[in-house]
Scaffold this active site. Structure first.
Site, PDB file in Angstrom:
ATOM      1  N   GLN A 105      -3.108 -11.821   7.913  1.00 38.21           N
ATOM      2  CA  GLN A 105      -3.426 -11.774   6.486  1.00 38.21           C
ATOM      3  C   GLN A 105      -2.906 -12.826   5.777  1.00 38.21           C
ATOM      4  OE1 GLN A 105      -3.033  -7.653   4.280  1.00 38.21           O
ATOM      5  NE2 GLN A 105      -0.947  -8.631   4.269  1.00 38.21           N
ATOM      6  N   MET A 157       1.027  -1.321   0.022  1.00 36.67           N
ATOM      7  CA  MET A 157      -0.114   0.103   0.039  1.00 36.67           C
ATOM      8  C   MET A 157       0.940   1.301   0.068  1.00 36.67           C
ATOM      9  SD  MET A 157      -3.432  -0.972   2.127  1.00 36.67           S
ATOM     10  CE  MET A 157      -2.657  -0.677   3.671  1.00 36.67           C
ATOM     11  N   HIS A 183       9.140  -4.031   3.574  1.00 36.01           N
ATOM     12  CA  HIS A 183       8.501  -4.137   2.273  1.00 36.01           C
ATOM     13  C   HIS A 183       9.808  -4.540   1.559  1.00 36.01           C
ATOM     14  CE1 HIS A 183       5.781  -0.913   3.671  1.00 36.01           C
ATOM     15  NE2 HIS A 183       4.724  -1.922   3.268  1.00 36.01           N
TER      16      HIS A 183
HETATM   17  P1  AMP Z   1       1.422  -3.133   3.638  1.00 33.61           P
HETATM   18  O1  AMP Z   1       1.616  -1.961   2.595  1.00 33.61           O
HETATM   19  O2  AMP Z   1       1.280  -2.568   4.857  1.00 33.61           O
HETATM   20  O3  AMP Z   1       0.019  -3.517   3.022  1.00 33.61           O
HETATM   21  O4  AMP Z   1       2.305  -4.215   3.444  1.00 33.61           O
HETATM   22  C1  AMP Z   1       2.503  -4.775   2.236  1.00 33.61           C
HETATM   23  C2  AMP Z   1       3.330  -6.108   2.603  1.00 33.61           C
HETATM   24  O5  AMP Z   1       4.517  -5.805   3.306  1.00 33.61           O
HETATM   25  C3  AMP Z   1       2.352  -6.853   3.563  1.00 33.61           C
HETATM   26  O6  AMP Z   1       2.714  -8.446   2.898  1.00 33.61           O
HETATM   27  C4  AMP Z   1       3.136  -6.714   4.833  1.00 33.61           C
HETATM   28  O7  AMP Z   1       2.927  -7.950   5.755  1.00 33.61           O
HETATM   29  C5  AMP Z   1       4.561  -6.476   4.650  1.00 33.61           C
HETATM   30  N1  AMP Z   1       5.274  -6.019   5.752  1.00 33.61           N
HETATM   31  C6  AMP Z   1       4.969  -4.630   6.179  1.00 33.61           C
HETATM   32  N2  AMP Z   1       5.688  -4.423   6.983  1.00 33.61           N
HETATM   33  C7  AMP Z   1       6.393  -5.296   7.348  1.00 33.61           C
HETATM   34  C8  AMP Z   1       7.615  -5.495   8.169  1.00 33.61           C
HETATM   35  N3  AMP Z   1       7.813  -4.848   9.186  1.00 33.61           N
HETATM   36  N4  AMP Z   1       8.334  -6.814   7.879  1.00 33.61           N
HETATM   37  C9  AMP Z   1       7.878  -7.919   7.070  1.00 33.61           C
HETATM   38  N5  AMP Z   1       7.225  -7.726   6.063  1.00 33.61           N
HETATM   39  C10 AMP Z   1       6.265  -6.440   6.291  1.00 33.61           C
END
Ligand code: AMP
Length: 283
Positions: free
Chosen positions: A153, A30, A37
């Site tokens: 998720q 997002m 990420h």
């Molecule tokens: P988001 O932009 O928050 O929807 O996250 C996109 C992807 O990045 C999702 O699969 C999240 O689980 C992963 N993600 C976000 N923060 C972290 C983190 N600190 N460690 C590992 N993966 C992450």
């Protein structure tokens, strides 16, 4: 690295990639990207010939409008980071491009999508499934990368991929933390510096609590974690559920499964900012 706003332009490009029988990795995000990420993108780059990253702030998964409004956005910075990680394509569509008409599909995967975040944020996982299924149909990746940061998720997306019957491997990537233990999250940048000082306490207590499983029952450990975190003024636990790692249903005792995880959501500060984290007790 190529950046597309139009879905059809990405699909035209991927048509040629597929003709050459190259494997495609997809990393849905997002935006407001950070090292968490980046770790997903690097893993995809390692395992596939081509990596597609979607940067799309999906409105249908926000049950709280103000959360969506204050969510940080910076596509330029995101693209710099993605290029440095070796991503090949970025899909950054508008809301109208992603949803030309309203998505009325309903997804429910009991119990994974109905407990914890599913119960506290009604409609959230429905929105996640709407956007992730669209991305899967658009990109048809061989592998899709998700972070264990969003523990629940991953369980929901695994159910989704079975349900829509697509041959996509869901790759689970470890959570990335700041040096002080706070789980990296786009929402962390919304914390004031005082709030930022409080937030690491969540993981500190969770990590400490691993030692308590030999002496405390599940209920006692639950209550102690809640009390320890709530002791910090400015932190308030919304829920802390100790669950079986696959079904996400609560466990009554430590022997109920060989795979037990504690999932927590904490409100931090005045706004407040909602932070999630988890700890593996067994497995
Ligand atoms: P988001 O932009 O928050 O929807 O996250 C996109 C992807 O990045 C999702 O699969 C999240 O689980 C992963 N993600 C976000 N923060 C972290 C983190 N600190 N460690 C590992 N993966 C992450």
């Amino acid at each position: 690295m190529k950046i597309f706003e139009k879905i059809v332009d990405l699909q035209n490009e991927l048509f040629n990639v597929r003709k050459e029988r190259k494997e495609i990795g997809l990393v849905p995000t997002m935006g407001a990207l950070h090292e968490g990420h980046a770790s997903l993108v690097r893993q995809s780059v390692k395992e596939n010939s081509v990596t597609v990253v979607s940067v799309f702030l999906n409105p249908t998964q926000f049950n709280d409008k103000s959360d969506l409004e204050r969510y940080p956005r910076d596509l330029e910075a995101d693209c710099k980071l993605l290029e440095a990680c070796g991503a090949d394509y970025v899909l950054a569509p508008s809301v109208e491009e992603m949803y030309p008409t309203e998505d009325k599909r309903q997804f429910e995967f009991y119990p994974q999508s109905t407990v914890m975040e599913g119960a506290k944020r009604p409609g959230h996982f429905n929105g996640v499934c709407q956007v992730v299924s669209r991305l899967f149909y658009i990109v048809c990746p061989d592998r899709a990368y998700f972070g264990e940061k969003d523990w629940q998720q991953i369980a929901v997306v695994k159910r989704l991929v079975d349900y829509i019957n697509m041959d996509i491997k869901i790759v689970e990537c470890p959570i990335v933390r700041e040096n002080d233990g706070l789980a990296m999250s786009s929402r962390n940048m919304l914390l004031s510096s005082d709030e930022r000082q409080l937030a690491p306490n969540i993981y500190k207590v969770l990590n400490e609590s691993k030692k308590w499983i030999d002496t405390l029952t599940v209920q006692e450990l639950h209550d102690k974690v809640m009390a320890e975190i709530n002791k910090t003024e400015g932190l308030e636990v919304e829920y802390f559920d100790i669950v079986e790692g696959n079904t996400l249903l609560p466990v009554g005792n430590w022997n109920a499964s060989h795979y037990v995880v504690g999932c927590i959501t904490v409100y931090c500060g005045k706004t407040p900012i909602r932070l999630i984290d988890h700890i593996k007790y067994k497995g």
